[in-house]
Write an enzyme that holds these catalytic residues in place. Structure first.
Site, PDB file in Angstrom:
ATOM      1  N   TRP A   1       7.405  36.808 -55.367  1.00  0.00           N
ATOM      2  CA  TRP A   1       6.833  38.068 -55.842  1.00  0.00           C
ATOM      3  C   TRP A   1       7.177  38.369 -57.290  1.00  0.00           C
ATOM      4  CZ3 TRP A   1      10.857  40.795 -57.624  1.00  0.00           C
ATOM      5  CH2 TRP A   1      12.105  40.541 -57.058  1.00  0.00           C
TER       6      TRP A   1
ATOM      7  N   LYS B   1       0.606  30.406 -50.152  1.00  0.00           N
ATOM      8  CA  LYS B   1       1.153  31.561 -49.429  1.00  0.00           C
ATOM      9  C   LYS B   1       1.889  32.398 -50.458  1.00  0.00           C
ATOM     10  CE  LYS B   1       4.924  32.728 -47.735  1.00  0.00           C
ATOM     11  NZ  LYS B   1       4.878  34.101 -48.298  1.00  0.00           N
ATOM     12  N   PRO B   2       1.246  33.492 -50.918  1.00  0.00           N
ATOM     13  CA  PRO B   2       1.900  34.315 -51.946  1.00  0.00           C
ATOM     14  C   PRO B   2       3.029  35.150 -51.361  1.00  0.00           C
ATOM     15  CG  PRO B   2      -0.241  35.266 -51.355  1.00  0.00           C
ATOM     16  CD  PRO B   2      -0.069  34.019 -50.514  1.00  0.00           C
TER      17      PRO B   2
ATOM     18  N   GLY C   1      11.702  30.276 -54.819  1.00  0.00           N
ATOM     19  CA  GLY C   1      12.293  31.391 -54.077  1.00  0.00           C
ATOM     20  C   GLY C   1      13.787  31.170 -53.906  1.00  0.00           C
TER      21      GLY C   1
ATOM     22  N   GLU D   1      12.226  25.297 -56.572  1.00  0.00           N
ATOM     23  CA  GLU D   1      12.756  26.023 -57.730  1.00  0.00           C
ATOM     24  C   GLU D   1      13.461  27.234 -57.140  1.00  0.00           C
ATOM     25  OE1 GLU D   1      13.374  28.649 -60.062  1.00  0.00           O
ATOM     26  OE2 GLU D   1      11.244  28.839 -60.609  1.00  0.00           O
ATOM     27  N   LEU D   2      14.796  27.148 -57.071  1.00  0.00           N
ATOM     28  CA  LEU D   2      15.559  28.096 -56.245  1.00  0.00           C
ATOM     29  C   LEU D   2      16.399  29.047 -57.107  1.00  0.00           C
ATOM     30  CD1 LEU D   2      16.558  25.451 -53.530  1.00  0.00           C
ATOM     31  CD2 LEU D   2      14.547  26.935 -53.597  1.00  0.00           C
TER      32      LEU D   2
ATOM     33  N   CYS E   1      14.681  34.163 -61.801  1.00  0.00           N
ATOM     34  CA  CYS E   1      15.684  33.154 -61.422  1.00  0.00           C
ATOM     35  C   CYS E   1      16.508  32.708 -62.614  1.00  0.00           C
ATOM     36  CB  CYS E   1      15.000  31.919 -60.840  1.00  0.00           C
ATOM     37  SG  CYS E   1      13.966  32.303 -59.457  1.00  0.00           S
TER      38      CYS E   1
ATOM     39  N   GLU F   1      23.541  35.953 -56.902  1.00  0.00           N
ATOM     40  CA  GLU F   1      22.405  36.085 -57.811  1.00  0.00           C
ATOM     41  C   GLU F   1      22.041  37.577 -57.819  1.00  0.00           C
ATOM     42  OE1 GLU F   1      18.762  34.074 -56.695  1.00  0.00           O
ATOM     43  OE2 GLU F   1      18.296  33.750 -58.800  1.00  0.00           O
TER      44      GLU F   1
HETATM   45  C1  SIN Z   1      11.409  32.425 -62.199  1.00  0.00           C
HETATM   46  O1  SIN Z   1      12.112  33.403 -62.226  1.00  0.00           O
HETATM   47  O2  SIN Z   1      11.397  31.686 -61.228  1.00  0.00           O
HETATM   48  C2  SIN Z   1      10.484  32.048 -63.310  1.00  0.00           C
HETATM   49  C3  SIN Z   1      10.924  32.494 -64.621  1.00  0.00           C
HETATM   50  C4  SIN Z   1      10.078  31.950 -65.739  1.00  0.00           C
HETATM   51  O3  SIN Z   1       9.178  31.123 -65.546  1.00  0.00           O
HETATM   52  O4  SIN Z   1      10.365  32.343 -66.856  1.00  0.00           O
END
Ligand code: SIN
Length: 479
Positions: A152, A176-177, A230, A252-253, A286, A383
């Site tokens: 999200w 799947k958003p 996520g 990509e965690l 992230c 996190e």
């Molecule tokens: C993310 O938070 O997964 C993506 C951040 C970004 O692409 O800058």
């Protein structure tokens, strides 16, 4: 914007409801108002989407790279033409300030453009043969149906970063958003439809039950690849689910990004970099800075300037001009952030700014700074995903490297120094997939994005981003 607010899922080129007619509300996190409702799909719809994507793959895989590039370029143009409406939709369903949302739409579009170009550069090899009666070659072919499970926090860009390379490679996709933000996905796919992307090539399953849909997408034998952005716990679950059918998986965690400011740094530049890297999207990315390590010798100066800059951030509705910090995505996120701050204070951190909800609304949290944080506190290992800065002190390079690396995560890290030898020492010593060196913003479609350790595997964007959607086939030709 109205034309892009859609209330149905998209399977096999049809805009469809859930089989049982159930719907799930999509709510503006800033005001709590209902935007619209979307189908609450489950197992059967997910299976139908996979079957449709598999049927479409049989034709899509035979198109030429040039044909796919032309369609992707049209899609890119339509996203850019509709950037204002998409950005308003993004702000309305996700909360980030309009300026950031507009930036995300263009950033998201850039992946479609980049991979439209990369489609034409999927080269194989001719390999010098080890046997005089053989000739060796490799060709690269699309892997098949891809499940794109997206978050999200970047409801446009995390879709294009996966769907762009997948389509360019000749794969078909089921998206799947994120449950909180299905509307950008539907709007993006509407534009893909307008661009002429054939039916079944892109499908969207909306749901409030991610575990049900995820289970189908990660186990179905017709899905050959899962790309997920996520949390680390969900990433581990996906790996386990995908294992039985040995799918390719890109993850990509989560992250726990250190931001290290040495005593020889340009302090004003470091303050600017820290604010943008910490507070963009209200701290909900992230790669957001999670732990600030400030050298003892410049601690007071940095803290004074940083506190002034954070205090000046304007909190409010993302559609109001000048807003820099929007709401957190939902009530659960708000409660998590509030609890993290509370526990840190109980464990000895010093609250120097903020530390409570903001008057603007139920899901707004004040930009917060906690000083005197140590690795013994829980907050050092979480996190944060909120507008909280945690400040640690250090006075030795080796010590700060050890502390920065002392985490299971390894996505992004940042450091500020003017010493060129140190730049290389740090670059080699930090166990992270992405480094911001005297720079707080690191994302671009032309460079590889991804983490090491429990922050994931695979790289998105750049010349490497298409590899995960391709299989290499070796041809041994006897002559
Ligand atoms: C993310 O938070 O997964 C993506 C951040 C970004 O692409 O800058």
């Amino acid at each position: 914007m109205a034309d892009l607010v859609l209330s149905r899922g998209f399977i096999n080129g049809e805009w469809v409801d859930a089989i049982d007619g159930k719907q799930v509300d999509v709510v503006n996190p800033s005001t709590g108002e209902l935007i619209t409702s979307v189908p609450d799909m489950g197992k059967e719809e997910s299976e139908a989407a996979v079957v449709a994507a598999h049927a479409a793959f049989q034709e899509w895989r035979t198109t030429t790279a040039k044909q796919r590039a032309v369609l992707l370029k049209k899609w890119f143009d339509l996203i850019v033409e509709n950037a204002d409406a998409l950005a308003k939709l993004l702000t309305t369903e996700q909360g980030k300030p309009y300026k950031e949302a507009y930036g995300e739409v263009l950033y998201g579009a850039s992946f479609i453009e980049w991979f439209a170009e990369e489609a034409k550069r999927i080269y194989g090899d001719v390999i010098p043969a080890a046997n005089p009666n053989n000739r060796y070659m490799t060709i690269k072919q699309p892997i098949g149906v891809v499940a794109a499970i997206t978050p999200w926090n970047f409801p446009v860009a995390m879709i294009t970063r996966k769907v762009g390379p997948a389509l360019a490679a000749g794969c078909t996709v089921v998206i799947k958003p994120g449950e909180d933000t299905p509307l950008c996905a539907l709007a993006m796919v509407k534009l893909a439809e307008q661009a002429g992307i054939p039916k079944g090539v892109v499908n969207v399953v909306t749901t409030s039950r991610p575990a049900v849909v995820g289970d189908v997408l990660c186990r179905h034998p017709l899905v050959r690849k899962v790309s997920f952005t996520g949390s680390t716990p969900v990433g581990k679950l996906i790996l386990r689910q995908a294992a039985d059918t040995v799918k390719k998986v890109s993850l990509e965690l989560g992250g726990n990004a250190p931001f290290i400011v040495f005593d020889d740094a340009d302090i004003d530049k470091a303050v600017l970099g820290a604010v943008i890297s910490k507070y963009r999207n209200a701290g909900q990315t992230c790669v957001c800075t999670n732990r600030l390590y400030i050298h003892d010798a410049i601690y007071d100066e940095f803290m004074e300037k940083y506190t002034q800059a954070v205090k000046a951030l304007s909190v409010g509705d993302g559609l109001v001009e000048g807003t820099e910090i929007g709401p957190l995505i939902n009530q659960k996120a708000f409660e998590k952030v509030a609890a993290l701050v509370q526990t840190a204070i109980e464990q000895g951190a010093t609250l120097t700014l903020g530390g409570a909800g903001h008057d603007y609304g139920a899901q707004f949290y004040q930009p917060t700074i906690l000083a005197d944080v140590t690795e013994e506190m829980d907050i050092a290992h979480q996190e944060l995903f909120g507008p909280i800065s945690t400040i640690f002190r250090f006075n030795d390079e080796q010590d700060v490297v050890r502390r920065a690396n002392d985490t299971p995560y390894g996505l992004a890290a940042y450091f500020y120094t003017r010493d060129h030898a140190r730049v290389w020492r740090m670059s080699e010593a930090l166990e992270y997939g992405i480094l911001g060196i005297n720079e707080g913003i690191i994302s671009t479609e032309v460079a590889p994005f991804g983490g090491v350790k429990e922050s994931g595997s695979g790289r998105e964007g750049s010349k490497y981003g298409i590899d995960d959607y391709l299989e290499i086939k070796y041809l041994c030709h006897g002559i």
